[in-house]
Design a protein around this motif. Structure first.
Motif, mmCIF file in Angstrom:
data_model
loop_
_atom_site.group_PDB
_atom_site.id
_atom_site.type_symbol
_atom_site.label_atom_id
_atom_site.label_comp_id
_atom_site.label_asym_id
_atom_site.label_seq_id
_atom_site.Cartn_x
_atom_site.Cartn_y
_atom_site.Cartn_z
ATOM 1 N N ALA A 55 0.834 -1.304 0.006
ATOM 2 C CA ALA A 55 0.100 0.116 0.090
ATOM 3 C C ALA A 55 0.840 1.210 0.021
ATOM 4 N N GLU A 56 2.187 1.058 -0.123
ATOM 5 C CA GLU A 56 3.043 2.458 -0.032
ATOM 6 C C GLU A 56 2.664 3.088 -1.288
ATOM 7 N N THR A 75 6.853 6.696 -0.619
ATOM 8 C CA THR A 75 6.413 7.114 0.419
ATOM 9 C C THR A 75 5.297 6.132 1.215
ATOM 10 N N GLY A 76 5.142 6.444 2.547
ATOM 11 C CA GLY A 76 3.951 5.538 3.271
ATOM 12 C C GLY A 76 4.351 4.200 3.387
ATOM 13 N N TRP A 81 10.153 -4.473 3.566
ATOM 14 C CA TRP A 81 10.383 -5.150 2.310
ATOM 15 C C TRP A 81 9.586 -4.364 1.209
ATOM 16 N N GLN A 82 8.822 -3.088 1.637
ATOM 17 C CA GLN A 82 8.074 -2.414 0.780
ATOM 18 C C GLN A 82 8.823 -1.601 0.135
ATOM 19 N N GLY A 83 8.450 -1.262 -1.160
ATOM 20 C CA GLY A 83 9.477 -0.454 -2.051
ATOM 21 C C GLY A 83 8.893 -0.433 -3.535
ATOM 22 N N PRO A 84 9.567 0.421 -4.223
ATOM 23 C CA PRO A 84 9.309 0.390 -5.739
ATOM 24 C C PRO A 84 9.478 -0.832 -6.394
ATOM 25 N N SER A 85 8.645 -1.391 -7.347
ATOM 26 C CA SER A 85 8.679 -2.496 -8.275
ATOM 27 C C SER A 85 8.251 -2.262 -9.583
ATOM 28 N N LEU A 86 8.957 -3.136 -10.676
ATOM 29 C CA LEU A 86 8.531 -2.717 -12.116
ATOM 30 C C LEU A 86 8.596 -3.982 -12.576
ATOM 31 N N ASP A 87 7.331 -4.358 -13.479
ATOM 32 C CA ASP A 87 7.505 -5.544 -14.275
ATOM 33 C C ASP A 87 8.307 -5.463 -15.444
ATOM 34 N N GLY A 168 11.535 4.308 6.371
ATOM 35 C CA GLY A 168 11.310 5.791 5.748
ATOM 36 C C GLY A 168 11.257 5.726 4.322
ATOM 37 N N ASP A 169 10.656 7.153 3.786
ATOM 38 C CA ASP A 169 10.600 7.314 2.538
ATOM 39 C C ASP A 169 12.089 7.242 1.637
ATOM 40 N N LEU A 170 11.900 6.868 0.562
ATOM 41 C CA LEU A 170 13.269 6.840 -0.278
ATOM 42 C C LEU A 170 12.951 7.090 -1.699
ATOM 43 N N PHE A 171 14.058 7.302 -2.509
ATOM 44 C CA PHE A 171 13.896 7.746 -3.788
ATOM 45 C C PHE A 171 14.875 6.990 -4.834
#
Length: 642
Positions: A55-56, A75-76, A81-87, A168-171
């Motif tokens: 849900a981030e 964010t959020g 383990w939550q983070g950005p993901s790409l197919d 925390g938030d990341l970029f």
């Protein structure tokens, strides 16, 4: 760090007449420009397909950027383990090795970040780490770069970034994935398994090593295989009673189809064992109670019987227990959960059940650093005790994860001699030779002097092993080629080159150190350098950009002596056409004034015979465009651009 290698052994090998020509080695394989299959610079105001894993929130931002003005903000997050993901399923082709690069930065504080891939087949998720824990913080951008090969058919494939502990938030920014096609394997060089015939020579493999050119290389050179991770407990019984052989069966089937032996690794280990194994009937972690001990040994017995029965006589050697020795303990035993709950009985049980389940197989105890006297002696005492009790131990495995300067031949000989009185087989089970001698080192490309040291280490160690014919019954390298090695992420993240074949599957000096040591560093027909400067235009230069990202690039340069006089030194010059700047150079020394660049040879590559080449590489920066130099000069004389 231990003393450098001093003892030199001679190794005489008779080669077939057809193989007398020295073939192209790692340094001679021309690197083409990589083919890019994926780029995300986040300059268009969108997330470019990236989403969250839960849900981030994943959004475009201009708060910070690695290149340009945009990046991706996450964010959020409520779990690490939550983070950005790409197919990336559409971009990644099975059997191709991709270099993946992501720039990461935290909004606040510091942590470790990881780059991984999630595979799904039949609705079941599996995870492959591309880059291990790497320190990141809020004050800088950090690059995560690693290699990944898709080895199996999948329903979905997603690239993702996570952190170790914080939420925390990341970029992220400037994501890229590219590949350099592997070269055809060298079919006209000696097969390793034909030259070294005192014992089978094997390689540890993953699913990637049985595909395309990797499978050809494996079949040509090796007589046995070890599934590196596919037979461990987390792969074969991830949940109690739910056995899976999806990872191991293709590897074992490949070996059977190619007449190769299989070493089973490993039935018992303190790592890669699912948490449920050590969870009691009450749902709590096991302790040293009679009930927990009985439950644990029962699970152990069931696991060994099931896995051994699945493979029957196909697997002729098992590493029954792995890394059970701790030389710092008075009794020499590692304080794993296995030991704290069951004591020495877990080892006794493992060997007893393995003998019953696989009566045909040789049963081994396997460990690392057995060339260190304290550990060697504790392992010896343990094996002697167990054999005296009637525990069916057939052999001792020496892992031999070593480096270019350690251990010495004398230390290794003492290791082998120590176990001779026990009347057990000995095997070298996981050998690789790191180019690094300390955790503080990191090279963008393997230095030529380290590759030579590595070749001599392989030469001397294999020569020693061959003296123990009948005592040493197998030698296995922990990997097939440098494009897939665990040492890229252990003990720290950096590119290592510990094996006989390079990242493009070409034979290295280390290969010749085993197959024909007289050819280490040699080139066919190269006379002894006699000095002199290159004649006019008697040279050619190949300039290749092997990696490019926003604001930076990597290049490899090869200069070839096309004349008839050997060089004892060289100095190559050119002009950059777009203001590029060299930041770091290896295998030479660079001087730059404005756009003018001069690169002089290093101590080890100044001598270049007619027909031979010298190579160097560098990291540089660029803005706008990055054209190759239009012309080159060697020691002030024009040099042809290839």
């Amino acid at each position: 760090m231990r003393a450098p290698l001093r003892t030199i052994l001679s190794l005489a090998i008779a080669l077939p007449a057809a193989t007398v020509a020295m073939m192209t080695t790692a340094s001679a394989a021309e690197e083409p420009a990589p083919t890019t299959v994926l780029t995300n610079d986040f300059e268009d105001g969108t997330t470019q397909g990236w989403t969250g894993r839960a849900a981030e929130r994943v959004t475009h931002t201009t708060t910070v950027a690695h290149g340009g003005t945009g990046s991706l903000a996450v964010t959020g997050r409520t779990a690490s383990w939550q983070g950005p993901s790409l197919d990336v399923r559409a971009e990644f082709v099975q059997g191709t090795s991709y270099t993946i690069s992501v720039w990461v930065r935290l909004a606040e504080g510091s942590d470790n970040a990881r780059l991984s891939v999630e595979r799904r087949t039949g609705g079941v998720a599996s995870y492959d780490q591309v880059v291990g824990d790497t320190a990141v913080d809020s004050g800088r951008w950090v690059n995560l770069t690693g290699r990944y090969t898709l080895a199996t058919d999948v329903e979905s494939l997603r690239l993702y970034v996570e952190t170790s502990s914080t939420t925390g938030d990341l970029f992220i920014d400037d994501v890229a994935a590219s590949y350099v096609p592997v070269l055809p394997i060298q079919t006209d060089i000696p097969s390793l398994k034909d030259v070294v015939d005192e014992f089978p020579v094997g390689a540890a493999i993953t699913g990637a090593e049985i595909l395309t050119e990797h499978g050809q290389l494996l079949g040509k050179h090796f007589a046995s295989v070890t599934p590196g991770n596919a037979l461990k407990w987390d792969a074969t019984e991830p949940a109690e009673g739910a056995f899976s052989y999806a990872q191991a069966d293709p590897l074992v089937n490949f070996a059977k189809a190619h007449g190769m032996a299989v070493r089973g690794h490993t039935l018992v280990w303190h790592n890669q064992t699912p948490a449920w194994v050590f969870t009691g009937a009450d749902g709590e972690p096991m302790t040293a109670t009679a009930g927990d001990k009985a439950l644990l040994l029962g699970r152990l017995e069931n696991h060994i019987r099931e896995v051994a029965a699945h493979y029957g006589t196909t697997i002729g050697v098992w590493d029954v227990v792995n890394e059970v020795v701790d030389e710092n303990q008075t009794d020499g035993l590692r304080r794993s959960t296995w030991y704290t709950v069951a004591g020495l009985d877990y080892i006794r049980t493992a060997f007893r059940v393995a003998r019953e389940a696989a009566p045909h197989a040789k049963l081994f105890i396997n460990d690392y650093n057995t060339n260190v006297p304290a550990k060697r002696d504790k392992l010896y005492a343990l094996v002697a005790q167990l054999k005296a009790e009637g525990v069916p131990i057939d052999g001792v495995g020496h892992q031999m994860h070593v480096n270019v300067s350690w251990p010495t031949v004398a230390e290794t000989r003492a290791m082998l001699d120590k176990f001779l009185p026990l009347d057990v087989e000995q095997q070298i089970t996981e050998m690789d030779v790191s180019i690094y001698t300390g955790e503080g080192e990191s090279f963008p490309a393997p230095p030529a002097d380290r590759l030579l040291q590595q070749a001599y280490m392989y030469r001397d160690m294999v020569a020693l092993f061959r003296q123990y014919e009948g005592e040493i019954t197998s030698v296995t390298l922990w990997g097939l080629a440098d494009d897939n090695t665990w040492l890229d992420t252990f003990p720290v993240t950096r590119k290592d080159a510990p094996l006989l074949f390079d990242t493009r599957l070409q034979a290295k000096p280390a290969y010749w150190g085993v197959v024909d040591p007289s050819r280490i560093g040699a080139t066919t027909g190269s006379p002894t350098p006699t000095g002199g400067a290159p004649a006019t235009t008697a040279c050619s230069v190949t300039y290749r950009i092997t990696g490019s990202w926003q604001g930076g690039f990597q290049a490899d340069v090869r200069v070839t002596n096309t004349g008839t006089t050997a060089w004892t030194s060289w100095s190559l010059g050119w002009q950059f056409g777009a203001g590029q700047q060299i930041a770091q150079l290896w295998n030479g020394s660079a001087a730059q004034s404005g756009t003018a660049v001069t690169v002089a040879n290093a101590a080890w590559n100044g001598s270049v015979a007619p027909g031979a080449s010298a190579s160097f590489g560098f990291l540089g920066s660029w803005t706008g465009t990055n054209p190759a130099p239009a012309s080159f000069s060697l020691s002030g004389t024009a040099c042809a651009a290839a």
